[in-house]
Design a protein around this motif. Structure first.
Motif, mmCIF file in Angstrom:
data_model
loop_
_atom_site.group_PDB
_atom_site.id
_atom_site.type_symbol
_atom_site.label_atom_id
_atom_site.label_comp_id
_atom_site.label_asym_id
_atom_site.label_seq_id
_atom_site.Cartn_x
_atom_site.Cartn_y
_atom_site.Cartn_z
ATOM 1 N N ALA A 126 -2.848 -3.748 4.232
ATOM 2 C CA ALA A 126 -3.304 -2.432 3.790
ATOM 3 C C ALA A 126 -3.117 -1.391 4.884
ATOM 4 C CB ALA A 126 -4.767 -2.496 3.364
ATOM 5 N N ALA A 127 -3.486 -1.739 6.111
ATOM 6 C CA ALA A 127 -3.349 -0.785 7.212
ATOM 7 C C ALA A 127 -1.885 -0.410 7.423
ATOM 8 C CB ALA A 127 -3.946 -1.374 8.480
ATOM 9 N N ALA A 128 -0.999 -1.413 7.388
ATOM 10 C CA ALA A 128 0.427 -1.125 7.570
ATOM 11 C C ALA A 128 0.947 -0.220 6.455
ATOM 12 C CB ALA A 128 1.220 -2.431 7.616
ATOM 13 N N LEU A 129 0.620 -0.529 5.222
ATOM 14 C CA LEU A 129 1.103 0.271 4.095
ATOM 15 C C LEU A 129 0.609 1.712 4.178
ATOM 16 C CD1 LEU A 129 0.665 -2.358 1.239
ATOM 17 C CD2 LEU A 129 2.836 -1.330 1.972
ATOM 18 N N LEU A 130 -0.651 1.896 4.533
ATOM 19 C CA LEU A 130 -1.203 3.242 4.601
ATOM 20 C C LEU A 130 -0.656 4.035 5.783
ATOM 21 C CD1 LEU A 130 -4.863 2.421 3.551
ATOM 22 C CD2 LEU A 130 -3.201 3.785 2.256
ATOM 23 N N GLN A 131 -0.077 3.323 6.755
ATOM 24 C CA GLN A 131 0.625 3.986 7.860
ATOM 25 C C GLN A 131 2.131 4.062 7.593
ATOM 26 O OE1 GLN A 131 -0.522 1.633 11.267
ATOM 27 N NE2 GLN A 131 -2.694 2.069 10.955
ATOM 28 N N HIS A 132 2.520 3.691 6.376
ATOM 29 C CA HIS A 132 3.907 3.732 5.907
ATOM 30 C C HIS A 132 4.821 2.864 6.766
ATOM 31 C CE1 HIS A 132 2.829 7.890 4.016
ATOM 32 N NE2 HIS A 132 2.282 6.863 3.370
ATOM 33 N N ARG A 133 4.277 1.699 7.155
ATOM 34 C CA ARG A 133 5.035 0.696 7.886
ATOM 35 C C ARG A 133 5.187 -0.547 7.008
ATOM 36 N NH1 ARG A 133 2.575 -1.771 11.331
ATOM 37 N NH2 ARG A 133 0.446 -0.961 11.191
ATOM 38 N N PRO A 134 6.268 -1.288 7.122
ATOM 39 C CA PRO A 134 6.412 -2.524 6.336
ATOM 40 C C PRO A 134 5.528 -3.638 6.898
ATOM 41 C CG PRO A 134 8.315 -2.223 7.764
ATOM 42 C CD PRO A 134 7.486 -0.982 7.907
ATOM 43 N N PRO A 135 4.639 -4.201 6.114
ATOM 44 C CA PRO A 135 3.865 -5.357 6.586
ATOM 45 C C PRO A 135 4.769 -6.550 6.836
ATOM 46 C CG PRO A 135 2.898 -4.403 4.597
ATOM 47 C CD PRO A 135 4.263 -3.801 4.760
ATOM 48 N N VAL A 136 4.319 -7.416 7.734
ATOM 49 C CA VAL A 136 5.081 -8.639 8.036
ATOM 50 C C VAL A 136 4.435 -9.810 7.309
ATOM 51 C CG1 VAL A 136 5.824 -10.231 9.822
ATOM 52 C CG2 VAL A 136 5.814 -7.767 10.276
ATOM 53 N N ILE A 137 5.210 -10.474 6.475
ATOM 54 C CA ILE A 137 4.765 -11.686 5.794
ATOM 55 C C ILE A 137 5.200 -12.884 6.622
ATOM 56 C CG2 ILE A 137 5.079 -13.135 3.762
ATOM 57 C CD1 ILE A 137 5.380 -10.639 2.083
ATOM 58 N N ASN A 138 4.255 -13.726 6.977
ATOM 59 C CA ASN A 138 4.588 -14.946 7.721
ATOM 60 C C ASN A 138 5.200 -15.969 6.770
ATOM 61 O OD1 ASN A 138 1.640 -14.107 9.270
ATOM 62 N ND2 ASN A 138 3.504 -14.296 10.472
ATOM 63 N N GLY A 139 6.454 -16.324 7.018
ATOM 64 C CA GLY A 139 7.162 -17.222 6.117
ATOM 65 C C GLY A 139 7.970 -16.437 5.098
#
Length: 329
Positions: free
Chosen positions: A200-213
């Protein structure tokens, strides 16, 4: 729920944390006296700021590794909700000694103090990590595998101590094996942040979240209000079969990390349309993580009357509003 716990004196350890502070709010709203114990290693003072002036609330600052403090904390207490722990798998890999001191020694300190003080019931946060490398799905309380991290070992050892104290000293205990709890007040900061607020924090900062795997790992994500219900039911349980055991507390549905990302992105997109165009990045799987987790909640349903009121989609919609109000810059 037909009835609520009222006019009790409750000690909530880890009361400044994510789950603990929600429990503080919940039980104060139902006319109980609440003592919150926290050393603020991971808890946040602002989680409790709104209750500082409440006449039925008291904050006790300290560490459950302190035996004398545990004895003071349980004085006059009817029930304990034990949430205090170092709850991160990666942290436990980096520092297994401190994780063990807090999660095991601290647990035993508090359990022994509770028994000596005549506390009516000790309800504690257990963990789905206890299932370890067992491939069975859904996860049932009676079948566990080999724990995959020091954190998982500590949570299983806590269950053994609770059962032993029941046999030796007669104290009533109930363990709640939480499955990937998320919701309001969950901290997205730091290296050990849980996946939902971190996304959520990454998305609201308009950054791509990192999915492990590759995104195919799955979890039984559980909204915080389901956990609040389960804790109250554990305190209210009366039939002997419901006591001195452990329960899965979850939503009872399986969601992959990619599905979680997409659902959270859609929910946040209602508040910030720019979010919907963001795609995730992918990184290596985390050491110590189990590939899949899905709970059988039949035991909690039968013996506690547990009925989760929020599925993943509904919970994410509720949480997204809180994340937007508190995390958006």
């Amino acid at each position: 729920m037909e009835h609520s716990l009222r006019h009790a004196r409750i000690l909530i350890t880890g009361g400044a944390g994510f789950i603990g502070s929600n429990l503080v709010e919940y039980f104060l709203a139902r006319d109980n006296e609440v003592v919150a114990l926290d050393n603020f290693m991971t808890g946040r003072r602002d989680n409790l700021a709104g209750y500082a002036a409440h006449p039925a609330f008291r904050l006790l600052e300290g560490d459950i590794r302190d035996r004398q403090l545990c004895r003071r904390a349980v004085d006059g207490i009817d029930y304990i909700l034990h949430e205090a722990a170092l709850g991160s798998v990666p942290r436990s890999l980096r520092d297994p000694v401190t994780t063990t001191e807090v999660n095991v020694s601290g647990f035993v300190n508090l359990l022994f103090a509770a028994q000596a003080a005549g506390v009516k019931r000790f309800v504690y946060a257990a963990s789905s990590s206890t299932y370890g490398n067992s491939p069975a799905l859904p996860k049932r309380e009676e079948t566990i595998g080999k724990p995959l991290s020091p954190y998982a070992i500590t949570k299983y050892v806590d269950e053994l101590f609770a059962a032993n104290f029941t046999e030796l000293y007669g104290i009533e205990t109930i363990g709640l094996r939480y499955f990937n709890v998320f919701g309001r007040r969950q901290d997205p900061q730091g290296a050990y942040a849980a996946v939902v607020p971190k996304f959520a924090a990454a998305l609201l900062q308009h950054r791509p979240p990192v999915i492990n795997g590759d995104g195919s790992y799955s979890r039984d994500f559980t909204y915080i209000d389901n956990v609040l219900q389960a804790n109250e039911l554990a305190l209210l349980a009366e039939c002997p079969e419901a006591l001195n055991t452990v329960y899965n507390i979850a939503g009872g549905e399986r969601t992959t990390l990619l599905q979680l990302f997409q659902a959270l992105r859609d929910s946040l997109g209602r508040f910030d349309p720019a979010v919907v165009a963001i795609e995730p990045q992918y990184g290596p799987p985390r050491p110590g993580d189990i590939p899949h987790s899905l709970a059988d909640i039949g035991k909690a349903r039968t013996l506690l009357g547990y009925r989760p009121q929020f599925d993943v989609q509904t919970g994410l919609r509720q949480a997204a509003e809180w994340y937007y109000r508190h995390l958006a810059e």
